[in-house]
Design an enzyme around this catalytic site. Structure first.
Site, PDB file in Angstrom:
ATOM      1  N   LYS A 106       0.846  -1.196   0.000  1.00 41.05           N
ATOM      2  CA  LYS A 106       0.000   0.000   0.000  1.00 41.05           C
ATOM      3  C   LYS A 106       0.873   1.234   0.000  1.00 41.05           C
ATOM      4  CE  LYS A 106      -4.466   0.879   0.266  1.00 41.05           C
ATOM      5  NZ  LYS A 106      -5.554  -0.043  -0.119  1.00 41.05           N
ATOM      6  N   GLY A 218     -20.485   7.113   2.826  1.00 43.37           N
ATOM      7  CA  GLY A 218     -19.371   7.330   1.898  1.00 43.37           C
ATOM      8  C   GLY A 218     -19.921   7.430   0.486  1.00 43.37           C
ATOM      9  N   GLY A 220     -17.750   8.090  -2.348  1.00 44.76           N
ATOM     10  CA  GLY A 220     -16.631   8.085  -3.290  1.00 44.76           C
ATOM     11  C   GLY A 220     -16.923   7.009  -4.324  1.00 44.76           C
ATOM     12  N   ASN A 221     -15.877   6.447  -4.893  1.00 39.47           N
ATOM     13  CA  ASN A 221     -16.050   5.443  -5.945  1.00 39.47           C
ATOM     14  C   ASN A 221     -16.940   4.278  -5.500  1.00 39.47           C
ATOM     15  OD1 ASN A 221     -15.278   2.731  -6.957  1.00 39.47           O
ATOM     16  ND2 ASN A 221     -14.190   3.899  -8.488  1.00 39.47           N
ATOM     17  N   ALA A 222     -16.591   3.635  -4.387  1.00 41.99           N
ATOM     18  CA  ALA A 222     -17.344   2.444  -3.960  1.00 41.99           C
ATOM     19  C   ALA A 222     -18.758   2.819  -3.526  1.00 41.99           C
ATOM     20  CB  ALA A 222     -16.591   1.752  -2.826  1.00 41.99           C
ATOM     21  N   GLY A 223     -18.897   3.874  -2.742  1.00 34.84           N
ATOM     22  CA  GLY A 223     -20.208   4.276  -2.228  1.00 34.84           C
ATOM     23  C   GLY A 223     -21.163   4.675  -3.336  1.00 34.84           C
TER      24      GLY A 223
HETATM   25  N1  GLU Z   1      -7.412   0.055  -3.167  1.00 29.36           N
HETATM   26  C1  GLU Z   1      -8.162  -1.130  -3.440  1.00 29.36           C
HETATM   27  C2  GLU Z   1      -8.213  -2.015  -2.210  1.00 29.36           C
HETATM   28  O1  GLU Z   1      -8.018  -1.562  -1.106  1.00 29.36           O
HETATM   29  C3  GLU Z   1      -7.704  -1.855  -4.687  1.00 29.36           C
HETATM   30  C4  GLU Z   1      -6.284  -2.259  -4.720  1.00 29.36           C
HETATM   31  C5  GLU Z   1      -5.823  -2.815  -6.081  1.00 29.36           C
HETATM   32  O2  GLU Z   1      -6.604  -2.878  -7.006  1.00 29.36           O
HETATM   33  O3  GLU Z   1      -4.655  -3.177  -6.136  1.00 29.36           O
HETATM   34  O4  GLU Z   1      -8.524  -3.173  -2.301  1.00 29.36           O
END
Ligand code: GLU
Length: 413
Positions: A106, A218, A220-223
């Site tokens: 990360k 939330g 954002g993208n997911a929400g």
């Molecule tokens: N940021 C996303 C996660 O937390 C996706 C990570 C990715 O696709 O490598 O799962």
């Protein structure tokens, strides 16, 4: 490691608990307690004003037993090392849970991207890419989007990496735009995977969409994308929350309209007929499904006793504290943990990476079929482990992940 590592230590504790349910080598657990590599970076960016600012960030590579390090890059003013460490460990576990050939990593930068111009955002991304370039690569460590980062940012990263290495390697990063070797379905993949998990959970509980009420935290993208999918499936979305406030929705709201309003005004404050409620009230709502899709540590020992839902679907990473988990388990609330519920994102990242390496292009129906199969089969395996051991879904998912990590560990030369 320092004792201020709250999130990371919680993640390690969960791993240690899971290790009590299977036979694994002590050395493997000892290895997973620490990240393989932590890189702190400090770099300068010339801002539009002419002033040069120094930014701090990290890339943490937690473990690569099962494949290259994989995980997003987060741009947020509150990013800190504890968070990035925990997120990197969760990626190791998440990729193992869904069985894709990646380890965990990360990255993050302490920055408020909303306060930057596009030029500044691009310069920031390129400067960060230059300082992490020696430790990323298509078979080494593959970044992706996370909180407040997107396809445009991934395209810049890939372009800068090409300039540095003199070789165009699209597989160095996933979540790119479809025009630049990304997968069309990557943007909605986290929500899509979450939907498959929710459907499977609802089958277990005998719930049907048009009688199921939902609150989503939330936007954002997911929400945003899960809101769209649930609306299409006829779920009753009662409440939403964004970083400004929480809102009770009017019965016949128009979602396209609402999203346009939110995008223009940055929040839903002032949207016709929404009722503003406090964060406290939001978590006390009597709905069937609660979807935290924002940041860590939203459901804690303070609000968990008042939560009145049947299912929690964690689209965010780490939204529930261990204390809250215990309370929710005792109260019979079924929590679909982040490392399962939001794994659709990284799974479609895997499809994108595979296409980039094989020089093929993504085929949405085929990809969605494969994602559905992976998510549904993983849910069933985790559910089985949970039932057998009378534990919650999070711990069961960690057990499955440890089994897979252990297999990889034993296969090492
Ligand atoms: N940021 C996303 C996660 O937390 C996706 C990570 C990715 O696709 O490598 O799962």
């Amino acid at each position: 490691m320092a004792s201020t590592l709250y999130l990371f230590n919680n993640a390690v504790t969960e791993l240690e608990k899971a290790a009590g349910y299977i036979q694994i080598k002590k050395e493997l657990l000892a290895r997973l307690r620490f990240p393989d590599r932590v890189v702190e970076v400090n770099f300068s960016v010339k801002m539009d004003s002419g002033e040069t600012k120094v930014f701090k960030g990290w890339r943490v590579q937690h473990n690569n037993l099962r494949g290259p390090y994989k995980g997003g890059i987060r741009y947020h003013p509150n990013v800190n090392l504890d968070e990035i460490l925990a997120l990197s460990l969760w990626m190791t576990v998440k990729c193992a849970v869904v069985g894709i050939p990646f380890g965990g990593g990360k990255g993050g930068i302490i920055v408020n991207p909303k306060a930057l111009s596009q030029t500044e955002l691009e310069k920031l991304t390129r400067a960060y890419t230059r300082v992490i370039a020696p430790i990323i690569g298509p078979n080494l460590d593959i970044p992706a989007p996370d909180v407040y980062t997107n396809a445009q940012i991934m395209d810049w990263l890939r372009d800068e990496y090409t300039k540095i290495t003199g070789q165009d390697q699209p597989a160095v990063v996933t979540g790119k735009s479809p025009l630049h070797n990304g997968c069309l379905c990557r943007e909605t993949a986290t929500a899509q995977g979450g939907l498959y998990i929710l459907r499977q959970t609802m089958r277990k509980l005998g719930l049907i969409p048009h009688q199921t009420t939902v609150a989503i935290q939330g936007f954002g993208n997911a929400g945003k994308n899960i809101t769209k999918f649930l609306k299409e499936d006829d779920f009753k979305i009662i409440a939403l929350a964004d970083s400004a406030s929480a809102y009770l929705l009017p019965e016949n709201y128009n979602l396209t309209d609402l999203i346009a309003y939110k995008e223009k005004n940055k929040s839903l404050v002032g949207y016709p007929d929404v009722k503003l409620i406090s964060n406290d009230e939001f978590f006390k709502l009597k709905v069937d499904v609660l979807i935290p899709a924002a940041l860590e540590n939203q459901i804690t020992a303070a609000n968990a006793p008042n939560i009145k839902v049947k299912i929690i679907l964690e689209l965010a990473n780490g939204p529930t504290s261990p204390e809250a988990d215990k309370i929710l388990f005792e109260r019979g609330i079924l929590v679909m943990p982040d490392i399962l519920a939001n794994a659709g994102g990284v799974t479609v990242s895997y499809f994108e990476w595979r296409h980039n390496l094989g020089k093929s292009v993504c085929d949405i129906p085929q990809e969605m079929g494969e994602l559905d199969k992976i998510m549904t089969e993983t849910f069933d395996r985790v559910f089985e482990i949970k039932e057998k051991n009378k534990i919650d879904m999070r711990l069961a998912a960690y057990v499955l992940a440890l089994e897979r990590l252990s297999e990889a560990y034993l296969k090492q030369p």
